[in-house]
Enzyme design. Sequence first.
Site, PDB file in Angstrom:
ATOM      1  CG  ASP A 177      -2.124   0.897   1.044  1.00 16.17           C
ATOM      2  OD1 ASP A 177      -1.931   2.078   0.708  1.00 16.17           O
ATOM      3  OD2 ASP A 177      -3.251   0.420   1.245  1.00 16.17           O
ATOM      4  CB  SER A 226      -6.271   2.784   0.058  1.00 16.88           C
ATOM      5  OG  SER A 226      -4.953   3.215   0.256  1.00 16.88           O
ATOM      6  CG  ASP A 285      -7.757   0.214   5.907  1.00 15.01           C
ATOM      7  OD1 ASP A 285      -8.530   1.130   5.586  1.00 15.01           O
ATOM      8  OD2 ASP A 285      -6.525   0.388   6.058  1.00 15.01           O
ATOM      9  CG  ASP A 445      -1.014   4.466   2.720  1.00 13.10           C
ATOM     10  OD1 ASP A 445      -0.765   5.412   1.960  1.00 13.10           O
ATOM     11  OD2 ASP A 445      -2.025   4.415   3.438  1.00 13.10           O
ATOM     12  CG  ASP A 490      -3.001   1.119  -2.639  1.00  9.71           C
ATOM     13  OD1 ASP A 490      -1.793   1.406  -2.505  1.00  9.71           O
ATOM     14  OD2 ASP A 490      -3.792   1.132  -1.677  1.00  9.71           O
TER      15      ASP A 490
END
Length: 668
Positions: A177, A226, A285, A445, A490
């Site tokens: 991520d 995301s 998430d 991320d 992503d």
Amino acid sequence: MISSRISGALALLATSLSVVSGQTFQRLGTCPTLGCILPPDQQDFLPGQHFDIRFEVHAPKNGSEAFNDGVPDEKFTVTIAKDNGKPQSIASFFELKEPSLEKWTFSWYEDLFAQDAKTPSVVNVASKIYRQVALYEPGTYTVTLNYYSGKTTTATWVVRPLATKKKAKNVILFIGDGMTTNMITAARLLAHKSINGKYQSTLQLDKFPTLGHQMTHSIDSFITDSANSASALYTGHKTTVNAMGVYVDSSPDKFDDPKVETIVELLKRIWGSAWGAVSTAFIADATPTALTAHTRSRYEYGALIEQALNGFSNTSWTKQDGPDVYFGGGAEQFLPGSASYQGKDYFAEFAKKGYSVSLNKTSLLALPDDKKALGIFCKSNLPVWLDRNIFPENTLKLKNDPSGASGPAKDIPGQKEMTLKAIDILHKRGGKDGFFLMSEAASIDKQMHVLDYERALGDLLELDDTVRATIQKLQDLGELNNTLIVVTADHGHGFDVFGGADTKYLAAQHDKDDRHKRSAVGVYHESGLSQYTVEQPGISYNTGPNFPVNWDPRYVIAAGTGAAPDRREQYGVGKNGSRTPATTLTGMGDDDYYVNPTDRTGGFVVNGTLPTTESQGVHSLTDVPVFAQGPCSGNFGGVYSNTDVFFKIASCLGLGHPTKKTDGGKGR
């Protein structure tokens, strides 16, 4: 009566639309005119992929777009034609009953001036939605919405070529991520020794035979989040920030937007394969739940767990029967209470469906391979690799026990342990029909957001170590040649390393001004060499050959990001846990962020580049890498849209069919 009002307003409409398109705020991002088709223009579909279609006609009551006295045309018509053929009505083409007309009202701000003045524009809407349709023949389709006695909106859709042969038995999709090429480069520098400019070892990612890049922007903004980026990877359709598995409409219901079938829904329906999700984030998430979610709001966490387990209940839709493996954090959505769906105990709900439930690494490793498995190992996100392995005392400060007891979660697995166990279970349960697994390194991320670069890079190295172990696991199982492995991100962050920093010298400048402190940063030749791979007496972490041997050398990387709040930079690893770079101050506004006076106190202040309402860094436009090996991996070279990752995987799995195919769902 409606025609007379329209005739006097068309010229005004033509000029006003140019004022409100492509701006900070949008009436409806995919709909610059007053007639909306969802899915909008320029969308591609897999043959046989299920989707919903919504049409909206807008009538603004005020503002620069005010039209028709705020009365929407309820008698709009819609046609569809294939490859310039004869148009048919939507209901006739899909052999559906004409749906009921829906009406509602919404409001929005046309620009920042309107927001400051608190003068929203109000829009009345007439709409119809056609549920669960599919296009089976490859080609180009033209959809035309006719409204307001002469106005038209047109959408061109393309159905990709058929793909009926399954070329890969299994697919494992790793998502770092927020991971960019710059971060991969920095992680390599930290963990792998070089001599005279030549690396003595490299990352597992460096060994992949195919490298491509995907463009990450969303459907109505060039910076993504995301949720909709994951949705693009899983459905082949871009959407709006915060949305997953839907095209965002203007209705008041967050769960009635037009849906698009995801990769696991297709795989389960067509082949009956097993599937699973692993994440170092809380499992509700965006990246893990986008596999099954259909909503415009990623923040409906409890409902997203319900969707993952039981599917979509308020309209007809594909049944994916729940994941075979679901591993991560986020006990809040499973413990009964305000954060779970309808207050239910979702540990119990999963158990009722035949899941084995694990709350720690020991029980994870002991899970039977022939049963569905739920593993939730803490509240919120899993502690990052650096704190679990180098500074474990930081994990003892947390109150994240997944059972709901007071105190820290203990015996927590990492991405590698979760992924390897997931493969064992999916391999057993998938059998000859194979499996799909998504494994996410989420805190690359999350730590980039808070500008904690060492923690982000630690989780990137954990991802690389997981990929390495996965390849060995598949080799041991005899499945490596049957498995397509894709590693990508992503979205990205504007991160890079620009030099080195002498932390000892910087610490000695505590009584000097900030401009003088910056002389501790060395650039070009003065950046020096990596000290993270130089062994020091008395320092040993026992973390293996693919991680730094010294996380706290004197000379460290000097790194930064292009989008950040005001903060103080000191460089080097933070030993007391993840940082908070910016905070509100007493007597100031609740959403007005300043340099955190307790963070990196020996450093120097760096002015931010973001609105002062932002407390963290944000995502960037950058393309992100795609690594691939195994069957079909040669298709992943080049530069392409994030939606093409879906189409490449779906083609390899044989998910594009000319007729409705429902051989799956065999009920494992």
